[in-house]
Design a protein around this motif. Sequence first.
Motif, PDB file in Angstrom:
ATOM      1  N   UNK A 147      64.713  37.514  -0.968  1.00 47.14           N
ATOM      2  CA  UNK A 147      64.854  38.762  -1.739  1.00 47.14           C
ATOM      3  C   UNK A 147      65.431  38.525  -3.140  1.00 47.14           C
ATOM      4  N   UNK A 148      64.787  37.612  -3.865  1.00 42.62           N
ATOM      5  CA  UNK A 148      65.239  37.245  -5.208  1.00 42.62           C
ATOM      6  C   UNK A 148      64.135  37.605  -6.202  1.00 42.62           C
ATOM      7  N   UNK A 149      64.444  38.522  -7.117  1.00 45.39           N
ATOM      8  CA  UNK A 149      63.446  38.957  -8.088  1.00 45.39           C
ATOM      9  C   UNK A 149      63.843  38.462  -9.465  1.00 45.39           C
ATOM     10  N   UNK A 150      62.899  37.851 -10.156  1.00 43.23           N
ATOM     11  CA  UNK A 150      63.142  37.436 -11.549  1.00 43.23           C
ATOM     12  C   UNK A 150      62.802  38.628 -12.424  1.00 43.23           C
ATOM     13  N   UNK A 151      63.822  39.055 -13.190  1.00 44.76           N
ATOM     14  CA  UNK A 151      63.680  40.269 -14.000  1.00 44.76           C
ATOM     15  C   UNK A 151      62.597  40.127 -15.062  1.00 44.76           C
ATOM     16  N   UNK A 152      61.912  41.233 -15.328  1.00 41.76           N
ATOM     17  CA  UNK A 152      61.037  41.277 -16.489  1.00 41.76           C
ATOM     18  C   UNK A 152      61.916  41.223 -17.731  1.00 41.76           C
ATOM     19  N   UNK A 153      61.620  40.317 -18.650  1.00 42.83           N
ATOM     20  CA  UNK A 153      62.456  40.168 -19.858  1.00 42.83           C
ATOM     21  C   UNK A 153      61.564  39.963 -21.069  1.00 42.83           C
ATOM     22  N   UNK A 154      61.695  40.843 -22.070  1.00 43.00           N
ATOM     23  CA  UNK A 154      60.905  40.659 -23.286  1.00 43.00           C
ATOM     24  C   UNK A 154      61.153  39.264 -23.858  1.00 43.00           C
ATOM     25  N   UNK A 155      60.092  38.642 -24.336  1.00 39.65           N
ATOM     26  CA  UNK A 155      60.084  37.322 -24.976  1.00 39.65           C
ATOM     27  C   UNK A 155      60.470  36.165 -24.054  1.00 39.65           C
ATOM     28  N   UNK A 156      60.621  36.404 -22.776  1.00 34.75           N
ATOM     29  CA  UNK A 156      60.979  35.317 -21.846  1.00 34.75           C
ATOM     30  C   UNK A 156      60.005  35.177 -20.682  1.00 34.75           C
ATOM     31  N   UNK A 157      59.580  36.321 -20.134  1.00 32.98           N
ATOM     32  CA  UNK A 157      58.920  36.235 -18.826  1.00 32.98           C
ATOM     33  C   UNK A 157      57.413  36.392 -18.926  1.00 32.98           C
ATOM     34  N   UNK A 158      56.776  35.324 -19.363  1.00 34.98           N
ATOM     35  CA  UNK A 158      55.327  35.220 -19.326  1.00 34.98           C
ATOM     36  C   UNK A 158      54.895  34.661 -17.973  1.00 34.98           C
ATOM     37  N   UNK A 159      53.615  34.235 -17.919  1.00 37.84           N
ATOM     38  CA  UNK A 159      53.059  33.772 -16.638  1.00 37.84           C
ATOM     39  C   UNK A 159      53.750  32.510 -16.117  1.00 37.84           C
ATOM     40  N   UNK A 160      54.255  31.651 -17.032  1.00 36.77           N
ATOM     41  CA  UNK A 160      54.876  30.391 -16.568  1.00 36.77           C
ATOM     42  C   UNK A 160      56.122  30.678 -15.738  1.00 36.77           C
ATOM     43  N   UNK A 161      56.996  31.538 -16.281  1.00 38.96           N
ATOM     44  CA  UNK A 161      58.236  31.864 -15.576  1.00 38.96           C
ATOM     45  C   UNK A 161      57.925  32.634 -14.285  1.00 38.96           C
ATOM     46  N   UNK A 162      57.082  33.657 -14.403  1.00 40.69           N
ATOM     47  CA  UNK A 162      56.801  34.504 -13.232  1.00 40.69           C
ATOM     48  C   UNK A 162      56.166  33.683 -12.100  1.00 40.69           C
ATOM     49  N   UNK A 163      55.185  32.831 -12.440  1.00 36.15           N
ATOM     50  CA  UNK A 163      54.513  32.089 -11.367  1.00 36.15           C
ATOM     51  C   UNK A 163      55.454  31.048 -10.761  1.00 36.15           C
ATOM     52  N   UNK A 164      56.333  30.459 -11.586  1.00 32.10           N
ATOM     53  CA  UNK A 164      57.278  29.456 -11.047  1.00 32.10           C
ATOM     54  C   UNK A 164      58.204  30.107 -10.025  1.00 32.10           C
ATOM     55  N   UNK A 165      58.691  31.308 -10.330  1.00 30.68           N
ATOM     56  CA  UNK A 165      59.599  32.000  -9.393  1.00 30.68           C
ATOM     57  C   UNK A 165      58.836  32.381  -8.121  1.00 30.68           C
TER      58      UNK A 165
END
Length: 314
Positions: free
Chosen positions: A17-35
């Motif tokens: 139950x760990x969600x990576x927050x949506x963050x302007x200028x940070x959370x593109x596909x690389x970050x989201x898919x890694x999490x």
Amino acid sequence: MQSSQNRITQLFNIQYPIIQAGMIWHSGWRLASAVSNCGGLGLIGAGSMYPDILRENIQKCKQATDKPFGVNVPMLYPNLDEVIQIILEEGVKIVFTSAGNPKTYTETLQKEGLKVAHVVSSTKFAMKCEDAGVDAVVAEGFEAGGHNGRDETTTFCLIPNVRKHISRPLIAAGGIALGSQMKAAMILGADGVQIGSRFAATVEASAHENWKKKITELQEGDTHLTLKELAPVRMVKNKFFNELEGIYQTGRNTEALVTALGRARAKKGMFEGDMEEGELEIGQVSALIDEILPVETVFNNLLREFEETKMPVL
Ligand SMILES: Cc1cc2nc3c(=O)[nH]c(=O)nc-3n(C[C@H](O)[C@H](O)[C@H](O)COP(=O)(O)O)c2cc1C
């Protein structure tokens, strides 16, 4: 942390139950898919993306993971209907809306089979989310990076109060970067956590390297929640912040604040790496972040620390 299922993992079909927050200028596909590949839920942050860039990020995320991921839609920005249309066309299954009315898109998205969570910073608005029929509520405390509420309610006070007043699945956000903090939030009543600042200083985040390095150097007291007249936001006390403070000292002229803010200060700071003239959004928990790490390491640390944190005995 054992991956036994709870209401959040079941809702989003994820392992932890760990969600990576949506963050302007940070959370593109690389970050989201890694999490998502680690068993959490990665969110693409639509707030800083033109519609065609958002579409490209969703398509790349689908290539990079076969696990569930979502899109965060802050209702502060333009082109909202177009953004929602792209989300539907691309077959995204999960949306986290924020900074607006939960009623606006919840029903439309749910009718198409999507799960919807909405972000709030008070118990009153959490109850409105429940009325709007959202699938989950994210309650974000005063410590959090980025845009926030005006009331300054800390995560420690907010979560038990929201838990008392709503029955929907609850996700705690604000001030969580360690497994011990995650466990504390869940003991207070959350079913899961949304983490922003810790994932901002990762290899996979799309922010500028100057900014990621700066996050690792920040100390307690280096951030402040300001701009309550416009859209309250927690940022680093740099030259730009001091400019805003100067405007406050001359009598809180909202127009002057809007002019100083301009449109591109956040991009200038966090994406282009100007540590003085740019707006640098980050949470209080940055004082606990000492290294830029790969997502997998952050994730494994969270799980290990969660396990190692034992309940105190009285
Ligand atoms: C750099 C940065 C950008 C953010 N951008 C957004 C955003 O676009 N949409 C949103 O709903 N929240 C945004 N937030 C808030 C996060 O989604 C999250 O709720 C918050 O970071 C949690 O607190 P933490 O920073 O202490 O982990 C942002 C936070 C940070 C640090």
